[in-house]
Write an enzyme that holds these catalytic residues in place. Structure first.
Site, mmCIF file in Angstrom:
data_model
loop_
_atom_site.group_PDB
_atom_site.id
_atom_site.type_symbol
_atom_site.label_atom_id
_atom_site.label_comp_id
_atom_site.label_asym_id
_atom_site.label_seq_id
_atom_site.Cartn_x
_atom_site.Cartn_y
_atom_site.Cartn_z
ATOM 1 N N ASP A 8 0.902 -1.057 0.021
ATOM 2 C CA ASP A 8 0.021 -0.127 0.168
ATOM 3 C C ASP A 8 0.796 1.137 -0.102
ATOM 4 O OD1 ASP A 8 0.921 0.439 2.640
ATOM 5 O OD2 ASP A 8 -1.112 0.018 3.285
ATOM 6 N N CYS A 65 3.055 -3.482 4.126
ATOM 7 C CA CYS A 65 2.116 -2.310 4.221
ATOM 8 C C CYS A 65 2.700 -1.684 5.775
ATOM 9 C CB CYS A 65 0.566 -2.723 4.641
ATOM 10 S SG CYS A 65 0.258 -3.909 6.109
ATOM 11 N N GLY A 66 2.097 -0.868 6.273
ATOM 12 C CA GLY A 66 2.482 -0.234 7.589
ATOM 13 C C GLY A 66 3.317 -1.192 8.475
ATOM 14 N N THR A 67 2.347 -2.097 8.865
ATOM 15 C CA THR A 67 3.035 -3.036 9.819
ATOM 16 C C THR A 67 3.055 -4.389 9.366
ATOM 17 O OG1 THR A 67 0.312 -3.796 10.251
ATOM 18 C CG2 THR A 67 1.319 -2.053 11.669
ATOM 19 N N VAL A 69 0.429 -6.624 8.800
ATOM 20 C CA VAL A 69 -0.461 -7.190 9.473
ATOM 21 C C VAL A 69 -1.764 -7.016 8.621
ATOM 22 C CG1 VAL A 69 -1.900 -7.610 11.535
ATOM 23 C CG2 VAL A 69 0.418 -7.154 11.905
ATOM 24 N N GLY A 70 -2.264 -5.769 8.401
ATOM 25 C CA GLY A 70 -3.291 -5.935 7.435
ATOM 26 C C GLY A 70 -3.368 -6.556 6.236
ATOM 27 N N HIS A 98 9.016 -24.640 8.592
ATOM 28 C CA HIS A 98 7.850 -25.161 9.358
ATOM 29 C C HIS A 98 6.501 -25.168 8.601
ATOM 30 C CE1 HIS A 98 10.363 -25.547 13.283
ATOM 31 N NE2 HIS A 98 10.904 -26.120 12.251
ATOM 32 N N ARG A 132 6.475 -34.061 9.612
ATOM 33 C CA ARG A 132 5.316 -33.525 10.534
ATOM 34 C C ARG A 132 4.948 -32.305 10.411
ATOM 35 N NH1 ARG A 132 10.263 -32.533 13.126
ATOM 36 N NH2 ARG A 132 10.434 -30.643 14.246
ATOM 37 N N HIS A 133 5.599 -31.532 9.736
ATOM 38 C CA HIS A 133 5.199 -30.090 9.339
ATOM 39 C C HIS A 133 4.094 -29.993 8.271
ATOM 40 C CE1 HIS A 133 8.132 -28.609 11.922
ATOM 41 N NE2 HIS A 133 9.158 -29.134 11.236
ATOM 42 N N ARG A 136 0.813 -30.894 9.702
ATOM 43 C CA ARG A 136 0.184 -29.703 10.307
ATOM 44 C C ARG A 136 -0.616 -28.580 9.183
ATOM 45 N NH1 ARG A 136 5.221 -29.670 14.434
ATOM 46 N NH2 ARG A 136 4.656 -31.497 15.483
HETATM 47 C C1 RB5 Z 1 -2.081 2.608 6.381
HETATM 48 O O1 RB5 Z 1 -2.306 3.803 7.375
HETATM 49 C C2 RB5 Z 1 -1.870 1.236 7.609
HETATM 50 O O2 RB5 Z 1 -2.966 1.050 8.300
HETATM 51 C C3 RB5 Z 1 -1.732 0.294 6.832
HETATM 52 O O3 RB5 Z 1 -0.644 0.158 6.140
HETATM 53 C C4 RB5 Z 1 -1.181 -1.240 7.530
HETATM 54 O O4 RB5 Z 1 -0.293 -0.893 8.616
HETATM 55 C C5 RB5 Z 1 -2.490 -2.097 8.147
HETATM 56 O O5 RB5 Z 1 -2.106 -3.056 8.685
#
Ligand code: RB5
Length: 145
Positions: A8, A65-67, A69-70, A98, A132-133, A136
């Protein structure tokens, strides 16, 4: 390998750096991410990379992305995708060894560019251990049914 890359707006600069790095390792990059810096929606890019990898158009994917995660949450909604978020090289090689992760994600606001390159290298050079992996992973795949 063919590698699908997605990002992003928060990760456009890092995507460019990682693309050059991955190409210098001899891989081909398919860019599914934004090339702009205007605010945009990370699920779009997580989905694009997830679908490309699930369809076999790419051997694996890199999402930023920023983290991390999203965009990983979005990719993991695509059947057959196993995407893990990494901020360190140990996790990066273990998610291949794994978990046979076919997509790796990290955060442009979390890791610096040198660390990101080390993470990508650790992931790309690792090999799935099977055994084994695999059992899973089969259990995880059943959750998609
Ligand atoms: C964008 O501002 C931010 O929310 C996105 O890059 C990300 O970190 C989401 O998980």
């Amino acid at each position: 390998m063919k590698i699908a890359v997605g990002n992003d707006h928060s990760a456009t600069g890092l995507k460019v750096e990682i693309t050059k790095f991955v190409e210098s390792m001899g891989h081909e990059v398919i860019n599914f991410g934004t090339d702009g810096y205007e605010s945009c929606d990370y699920p779009i890019y997580g989905e694009k990379v997830g679908r490309a990898v699930a369809a076999g158009e790419a051997d694996c994917g890199i999402l930023i992305c920023g983290t991390g995660v999203g965009i990983s949450l979005a990719a993991n909604k695509i059947k057959g995708i196993r995407c893990g978020v990494c901020s360190d090289t140990t996790t990066a090689h273990l998610i291949k060894e794994h978990n046979n992760a076919n997509v790796i994600a990290f955060g442009a606001r979390i890791v610096g560019s040198e660390q990101a390159k080390d993470i990508v290298k650790a992931y790309l050079e690792a090999e799935f251990m099977g055994g084994r992996h695999q059992n899973r992973i089969d259990m995880i795949s059943k959750l998609e049914e």
